[in-house]
Design a protein around this motif. Structure first.
Motif, PDB file in Angstrom:
ATOM      1  N   ASP A 133       9.209 -10.217 -27.422  1.00 16.63           N
ATOM      2  CA  ASP A 133       9.000 -10.279 -25.977  1.00 16.63           C
ATOM      3  C   ASP A 133       7.608 -10.825 -25.681  1.00 16.63           C
ATOM      4  OD1 ASP A 133       9.061  -9.982 -23.239  1.00 16.63           O
ATOM      5  OD2 ASP A 133       9.774  -7.914 -23.269  1.00 16.63           O
ATOM      6  N   ASN A 191      16.101  -5.012 -23.172  1.00 15.33           N
ATOM      7  CA  ASN A 191      16.314  -3.571 -23.142  1.00 15.33           C
ATOM      8  C   ASN A 191      17.790  -3.210 -23.336  1.00 15.33           C
ATOM      9  OD1 ASN A 191      13.599  -2.950 -22.796  1.00 15.33           O
ATOM     10  ND2 ASN A 191      13.724  -2.906 -20.567  1.00 15.33           N
ATOM     11  N   PRO A 237      17.776   3.414 -29.213  1.00 19.37           N
ATOM     12  CA  PRO A 237      16.895   2.465 -29.891  1.00 19.37           C
ATOM     13  C   PRO A 237      16.707   2.710 -31.383  1.00 19.37           C
ATOM     14  CG  PRO A 237      16.019   2.953 -27.726  1.00 19.37           C
ATOM     15  CD  PRO A 237      17.202   3.864 -27.923  1.00 19.37           C
ATOM     16  N   VAL A 258      17.538   0.411 -25.148  1.00 17.54           N
ATOM     17  CA  VAL A 258      16.625   1.076 -24.206  1.00 17.54           C
ATOM     18  C   VAL A 258      17.374   1.395 -22.916  1.00 17.54           C
ATOM     19  CG1 VAL A 258      14.505   0.833 -22.857  1.00 17.54           C
ATOM     20  CG2 VAL A 258      14.608  -0.049 -25.192  1.00 17.54           C
ATOM     21  N   TYR A 259      18.204   0.453 -22.468  1.00 15.14           N
ATOM     22  CA  TYR A 259      19.109   0.666 -21.340  1.00 15.14           C
ATOM     23  C   TYR A 259      20.540   0.617 -21.861  1.00 15.14           C
ATOM     24  CZ  TYR A 259      15.230  -0.664 -18.179  1.00 15.14           C
ATOM     25  OH  TYR A 259      14.030  -0.753 -17.500  1.00 15.14           O
ATOM     26  N   THR A 268      13.348  -9.302 -19.754  1.00  8.23           N
ATOM     27  CA  THR A 268      13.050  -8.058 -20.484  1.00  8.23           C
ATOM     28  C   THR A 268      14.168  -7.044 -20.302  1.00  8.23           C
ATOM     29  OG1 THR A 268      10.646  -8.388 -20.352  1.00  8.23           O
ATOM     30  CG2 THR A 268      11.412  -6.145 -20.705  1.00  8.23           C
ATOM     31  N   THR A 269      14.827  -7.064 -19.150  1.00  6.90           N
ATOM     32  CA  THR A 269      15.981  -6.184 -18.950  1.00  6.90           C
ATOM     33  C   THR A 269      17.073  -6.518 -19.956  1.00  6.90           C
ATOM     34  OG1 THR A 269      15.495  -5.990 -16.584  1.00  6.90           O
ATOM     35  CG2 THR A 269      17.707  -5.375 -17.289  1.00  6.90           C
ATOM     36  N   ARG A 281      12.248  -5.049 -32.352  1.00  4.12           N
ATOM     37  CA  ARG A 281      11.679  -5.816 -31.241  1.00  4.12           C
ATOM     38  C   ARG A 281      10.195  -5.536 -31.089  1.00  4.12           C
ATOM     39  NH1 ARG A 281      13.058  -3.590 -25.303  1.00  4.12           N
ATOM     40  NH2 ARG A 281      11.494  -5.179 -24.861  1.00  4.12           N
ATOM     41  N   THR A 289      18.748  -3.759 -27.109  1.00  7.13           N
ATOM     42  CA  THR A 289      18.123  -2.853 -28.087  1.00  7.13           C
ATOM     43  C   THR A 289      18.354  -1.375 -27.787  1.00  7.13           C
ATOM     44  OG1 THR A 289      16.031  -2.995 -26.857  1.00  7.13           O
ATOM     45  CG2 THR A 289      16.337  -4.509 -28.706  1.00  7.13           C
ATOM     46  N   PHE A 335       7.127  -5.720 -27.765  1.00  9.28           N
ATOM     47  CA  PHE A 335       7.087  -5.498 -26.322  1.00  9.28           C
ATOM     48  C   PHE A 335       6.032  -6.372 -25.664  1.00  9.28           C
ATOM     49  CE2 PHE A 335       8.956  -1.779 -28.181  1.00  9.28           C
ATOM     50  CZ  PHE A 335       9.918  -1.361 -27.280  1.00  9.28           C
TER      51      PHE A 335
END
Length: 264
Positions: free
Chosen positions: A182, A53, A78, A58-59, A49-50, A88, A56, A90
């Protein structure tokens, strides 16, 4: 029908992120081709998931870069990634639970609406034409998931499996050409999982999307994915066809608690 081409639509190059000195993901390299369906798998806590992220927005990565059709996405948020054509879902379903099924999908068309604020307030002809077109497109997408008879139901009243499908339908409605799923089958029973597999295969062909998915249901992954990427402790340990990955000693070792048959 296999529609994969040689055109790379997404590329991760030496992608990594560090949290307080801990390398959550490092040296992640990946190419996703047009029309391809790829699975990202690994044990719990491996960093899957990281990676999503990072891909996309998010990070923001502490190293490396993400490219969409050759264009750097470094620094993109995002919502900007959605504008670039990536959407995406979640692990935890994120729907507008008080809105209807149809309204949840129509919300995703917001960025493509062209009528003016004044046109919307005054309900001018252009507003009605566009609203009718969006309504038609939303119903068309929902029909792929066999949900056309539930358009007026509130999202919160849907069974869990249907909520999962609605979230995917909404992602498609953004106009995305790259879809990251995800754990789409999480919490589904075998019948719902089979229906989901059919829907994923259909949307790939019908909407021309490239799909990267995280999933723990190995029967689903092995059945529909052309390639698999396996990560453990934030690093790629294997990549290849489902058969190659299932028989890789490093993969078998990473899945302690599962026997070899569990990966086939």
């Amino acid at each position: 029908m296999n529609r994969t081409s040689d055109t790379t639509v997404m590329k991760a190059e030496n992608l990594g992120i560090t949290f307080g000195g801990l390398h959550a993901v490092s040296g992640f390299d990946m190419e996703l081709r047009e029309g391809e369906l790829v699975g990202l798998i690994g044990p719990n806590g491996a960093g899957k998931t990281t990676v999503f992220n990072l891909l996309t927005g998010v990070y923001q990565p502490t190293e490396g870069n993400v490219y969409l059709r050759g264009k750097s996405m470094l620094g993109k948020k995002p919502h900007q990634m959605v504008e670039e054509g990536i959407a995406r879902t979640f692990q935890n379903i994120r729907l507008f639970k008080d809105l209807t099924v149809l309204e949840n999908v129509k919300v995703a068309f917001n960025q493509s609406m062209k009528y003016s604020v004044l046109g919307g307030i005054l309900r001018l002809p252009g507003y009605w034409r566009e609203e009718e077109e969006i309504d038609r497109k939303a119903r068309d997408i929902l029909s792929v998931f066999h949900m056309e008879d539930q358009v007026e139901q509130k999202a919160q009243n849907l069974p869990y499996g249907r909520q999962r499908k609605l979230e995917i339908a909404r992602a498609i409605a953004t106009g995305a050409k790259i879809l990251l799923l995800d754990e789409p089958a999480a919490g589904m029973n075998p019948t719902e999982t089979a229906e989901l597999m059919e829907a994923i295969t259909l949307i790939r062909t019908r909407f021309g999307v490239s799909i990267l998915l995280i999933e723990h249901d190995m029967s689903l992954v092995m059945s529909i994915c052309e390639r698999l990427i396996v990560i453990d402790y934030g690093q790629i340990i294997a990549a290849g066809t489902p058969y190659e990955v299932a028989n890789d000693p490093k993969v078998i070792g990473a899945y302690l608690g599962q026997d070899e048959e569990g990966m086939r």
